[in-house]
Design a protein around this motif. Structure first.
Motif, PDB file in Angstrom:
ATOM      1  N   PRO A  44       0.815  -1.225   0.000  1.00 59.21           N
ATOM      2  CA  PRO A  44       0.000   0.000   0.000  1.00 59.21           C
ATOM      3  C   PRO A  44       0.851   1.279   0.000  1.00 59.21           C
ATOM      4  O   PRO A  44       0.499   2.261  -0.665  1.00 59.21           O
ATOM      5  CB  PRO A  44      -0.841  -0.102   1.271  1.00 59.21           C
ATOM      6  N   ALA A  45       1.952   1.269   0.729  1.00 62.34           N
ATOM      7  CA  ALA A  45       2.813   2.460   0.790  1.00 62.34           C
ATOM      8  C   ALA A  45       3.466   2.731  -0.562  1.00 62.34           C
ATOM      9  O   ALA A  45       3.477   3.881  -1.035  1.00 62.34           O
ATOM     10  CB  ALA A  45       3.884   2.279   1.869  1.00 62.34           C
ATOM     11  N   VAL A  46       3.973   1.703  -1.214  1.00 67.26           N
ATOM     12  CA  VAL A  46       4.629   1.882  -2.513  1.00 67.26           C
ATOM     13  C   VAL A  46       3.608   2.358  -3.540  1.00 67.26           C
ATOM     14  O   VAL A  46       3.873   3.267  -4.326  1.00 67.26           O
ATOM     15  CB  VAL A  46       5.344   0.585  -2.953  1.00 67.26           C
ATOM     16  N   HIS A  47       2.418   1.770  -3.523  1.00 65.61           N
ATOM     17  CA  HIS A  47       1.385   2.210  -4.448  1.00 65.61           C
ATOM     18  C   HIS A  47       0.971   3.654  -4.185  1.00 65.61           C
ATOM     19  O   HIS A  47       0.776   4.446  -5.123  1.00 65.61           O
ATOM     20  CB  HIS A  47       0.158   1.290  -4.377  1.00 65.61           C
ATOM     21  N   ALA A  48       0.843   4.031  -2.915  1.00 66.34           N
ATOM     22  CA  ALA A  48       0.441   5.404  -2.584  1.00 66.34           C
ATOM     23  C   ALA A  48       1.506   6.402  -3.038  1.00 66.34           C
ATOM     24  O   ALA A  48       1.181   7.490  -3.543  1.00 66.34           O
ATOM     25  CB  ALA A  48       0.214   5.524  -1.079  1.00 66.34           C
ATOM     26  N   ILE A  49       2.768   6.056  -2.889  1.00 69.50           N
ATOM     27  CA  ILE A  49       3.840   6.963  -3.320  1.00 69.50           C
ATOM     28  C   ILE A  49       3.916   7.046  -4.840  1.00 69.50           C
ATOM     29  O   ILE A  49       4.122   8.111  -5.404  1.00 69.50           O
ATOM     30  CB  ILE A  49       5.196   6.526  -2.712  1.00 69.50           C
ATOM     31  N   ALA A  50       3.714   5.934  -5.517  1.00 71.33           N
ATOM     32  CA  ALA A  50       3.808   5.903  -6.985  1.00 71.33           C
ATOM     33  C   ALA A  50       2.640   6.597  -7.670  1.00 71.33           C
ATOM     34  O   ALA A  50       2.781   7.117  -8.779  1.00 71.33           O
ATOM     35  CB  ALA A  50       3.903   4.462  -7.473  1.00 71.33           C
ATOM     36  N   ARG A  51       1.515   6.632  -7.007  1.00 73.31           N
ATOM     37  CA  ARG A  51       0.295   7.209  -7.605  1.00 73.31           C
ATOM     38  C   ARG A  51       0.413   8.734  -7.661  1.00 73.31           C
ATOM     39  O   ARG A  51       0.746   9.380  -6.667  1.00 73.31           O
ATOM     40  CB  ARG A  51      -0.915   6.829  -6.761  1.00 73.31           C
TER      41      ARG A  51
END
Length: 184
Positions: free
Chosen positions: A174-181
């Protein structure tokens, strides 16, 4: 069947590289000597120098930071590529990366090589992210990855040290996706 001279040389080089990788990862650059590498590899120190030229050249061979490969796609696809790369790193042989990490604070060339390798990867990730602050986002994902490797394999932090790789990736997802978005 007897080994050819070239095969014997390759096997000796491989033994030396494996021993050097372990010693640099365990002891860092400053505390690893050519004599210790030779002893661990069952080789003569002169042979180590003949094959690799110097301690710096030997270190450069074992402390390479492998590239994550090409990065492209939607932010979600980029996030999944980076998580898959982290999974692969955590399951693979990290001794070269650990040698570089352990040595980068005491050996200026190691720090410079590590920054150059990470910066190249960071720019590639940033180019795939559609955000004005893409370089910051790529750097933060890189910091998460690097911090995970350091916490697990160098510091042996509780909770991370013995965690299953799949669980580490699941929690970070979730953290990686939130940063990449991209924002908005």
């Amino acid at each position: 069947m007897a080994l050819t001279r070239a095969e014997q040389r390759r096997q000796t080089e491989d033994r030396i590289l494996a021993a050097a990788r372990r010693l640099f990862a365990d002891n860092g650059y400053d505390r690893t000597t050519i004599r210790a590498v030779a002893a661990a590899a069952g080789a003569d120190p002169g042979l180590v120098m003949r094959y690799f030229g110097s301690k710096d050249e030997l270190f450069a061979r074992v402390a390479e930071v492998p590239s994550d490969g090409p990065v492209s796609g939607s932010p979600e696809e980029v996030a999944e590529l980076l998580l898959a790369a982290l999974d692969g790193k955590l399951r693979g042989d990290l001794s070269g990366t650990l040698a570089m990490l352990r040595s980068m604070l005491t050996h200026p060339d190691a720090g410079q090589e590590m920054r150059a390798a990470i910066s190249g990867q960071q720019r590639q990730v940033a180019a795939a992210l559609p955000a004005d602050d893409a370089l910051l986002r790529a750097g933060l994902i890189g910091a998460l990855t690097l911090g995970t490797i350091i916490g697990r394999d160098l510091l042996g932090l509780d909770g991370v040290r013995d965690a299953d790789v799949a669980d580490i990736v699941r929690v970070l997802r979730p953290a990686v996706h939130a940063i990449a978005r991209p924002p908005g």
